[in-house]
Scaffold this active site. Structure first.
Site, PDB file in Angstrom:
ATOM      1  N   THR A 208       0.848  -1.193   0.000  1.00 24.01           N
ATOM      2  CA  THR A 208       0.000   0.000   0.000  1.00 24.01           C
ATOM      3  C   THR A 208       0.886   1.246   0.000  1.00 24.01           C
ATOM      4  OG1 THR A 208      -1.923   1.033   1.048  1.00 24.01           O
ATOM      5  CG2 THR A 208      -0.322   0.067   2.532  1.00 24.01           C
ATOM      6  N   ASN A 209       0.278   2.410   0.226  1.00 28.20           N
ATOM      7  CA  ASN A 209       1.060   3.649   0.282  1.00 28.20           C
ATOM      8  C   ASN A 209       0.604   4.462   1.486  1.00 28.20           C
ATOM      9  OD1 ASN A 209      -1.202   5.439  -0.617  1.00 28.20           O
ATOM     10  ND2 ASN A 209      -1.023   4.144  -2.439  1.00 28.20           N
TER      11      ASN A 209
END
Ligand code: CTP
Length: 403
Positions: A208-209
């Site tokens: 993810t970020n």
């Protein structure tokens, strides 16, 4: 006809010496055509009289949750209001509102309303500068409450400093501004995406970020408060605007599947989500053991590109739709954003320097450059994300007015 003609305004007055100035504000609001319902707290009654306000306002003063015939005066006042202004607002009333305490009529009404709220603090400089007061105001600001800051000048007891209630004409101008701008997106269908996508590696691990979704949710909140019909496609578990249609998703593919079928019917699309550019090529539906990531000390995950559906949205954009993208950059922010704007056929791009201090991912504040396809640029300096959202929607409203 003025902006205030026939608008229902609840005027909350709390216990500070500046309460006498609220009398003038009340008169000015009524003169401008507003229907003013005053609420005085117990503290306010030590400084000003009920009779004064009842004589000037459009209805009799309310002071308690328990004295009206209706057992729920706060919902009547809160739901019926077009706007609530609290002037003066003491440190205690600001704290109570920020933390949802609703033990008197004014705070209960503030919690029961969906109307815009203007808070006008007034207190001694030491109190105004106290971190508790500033933190509470920041919390309210992040929820879209408008703060009209106090001015500098003479305070009670002869002291001089910041803390004087803003002048009635300043507060009146803010009331007019909010009511004029308030419903400029009434009935407009606005789709907002928010948050970072999560791409599964196996049944427990994801890529993810750092996107928190705060900016996208702030855009959705602001659009809803301006009358838009909001659909929010989000990956994060944050509060959503009342009345919005909310679609919770996790991966880029799920976001695309939620957005594409309803894209053509939107008047505005704001792609604030941080969509992953790559995802694991193979997703395993159980937890992989460490040694399954490859031999030796260099585990490997094979990635494949996700589909950039903002490109599709740009290609299929119906006439009149306003399409907005975000560009999270750390280098050559404006040039990179301009290239994205052209490549994805956007009307507006929000260039976000996510490497700058207090900006972008995970922060409550942001600073952006708004770049339009017609070349217009606007720098929005460091502010809370709701203020940034307001600037983005102002720009969208201007674009809609120009087509
Ligand atoms: N976007 C999208 N689908 C993707 C990737 C991005 O719809 N698979 C959208 C984002 O929501 C954002 C815009 O495209 O509004 C720009 O995203 P960004 O990641 O900044 O740009 P990229 O085109 O991925 O370019 P790069 O990563 O090279 O900067």
């Amino acid at each position: 006809m003025t902006t205030l003609q026939g608008r229902r305004i609840v005027l909350g007055v709390t216990g500070g010496i500046a309460a006498y100035k609220a009398i003038e504000l009340c008169r000015r609001l009524v003169d401008a055509g507003a229907h003013v319902a005053p609420i005085l707290t117990e503290g306010a009654l030590h400084f000003v009289g009920e009779t004064t306000f009842s004589a000037l306002a459009s209805e009799r003063v309310q002071t308690s949750l328990w004295e009206e015939e209706s057992p729920i005066p706060h919902t009547r006042l809160g739901q019926g209001a077009d706007l609530i202004v609290v002037a003066p607002a003491t440190a205690r009333s600001i704290a109570a509102y920020a933390h949802g305490l609703s033990d008197d009529l004014l705070t209960a009404t503030l919690i029961a309303t969906r109307a815009p709220v203007i808070v006008c603090p007034a207190m001694h400089t030491e109190m105004w500068e106290h971190p508790a007061v500033q933190d509470n105001l920041e919390l309210l600001r992040s929820r879209g409450v408008i703060i009209v800051p106090p001015a500098e000048g003479r305070l009670a007891g002869g002291d001089v400093g910041t803390g004087r209630l803003a002048e009635p004409e300043t507060i009146l101008a803010e009331v007019e501004r909010i009511l004029a701008a308030e419903q400029d997106l009434a009935g407009v269908r606005v789709l907002v995406t928010a948050g970072g996508t999560r791409e599964a590696i196996d049944s427990v691990r994801v890529i993810t970020n750092r996107s928190s979704g705060k900016q996208g949710h702030a855009v959705a909140d602001e659009a809803a408060s301006r009358g838009a019909l909001v659909t929010l496609v989000t990956t994060v578990d944050r509060p959503t605007p009342p009345g919005a249609q909310v679609i919770r998703v996790s991966s880029a593919a799920e976001m695309e599947a939620a957005v594409m079928p309803i894209a053509a019917e939107q008047d505005v699309i704001v792609m604030a989500a941080a969509v992953a550019d790559f995802r694991p090529a193979v997703v395993v539906d159980r937890k992989l053991k460490k040694n399954e990531f490859g031999e030796g000390g260099s585990p490997q995950i094979l990635l494949e590109p996700t589909h950039d559906f903002l490109v599709d949205l740009g290609e299929r954009k119906p006439a009149g739709q306003v399409l907005v993208g975000f560009a999270a950059e750390t280098d050559d922010v404006v040039d990179n954003a301009k290239a994205k704007l052209a490549r994805k056929r956007l009307d507006l791009i929000v260039a976000n320097d996510v490497g700058a201090a207090r900006c972008g991912f995970e922060h409550d504040t942001n600073a952006v450059v708004l770049i339009r396809a017609d070349g217009m640029h606007q720098d929005v300096p460091l502010s809370d994300k709701r203020t940034i959202a307001r600037a983005i929607l102002d720009s969208i409203a201007a674009l809609r007015a120009s087509v």
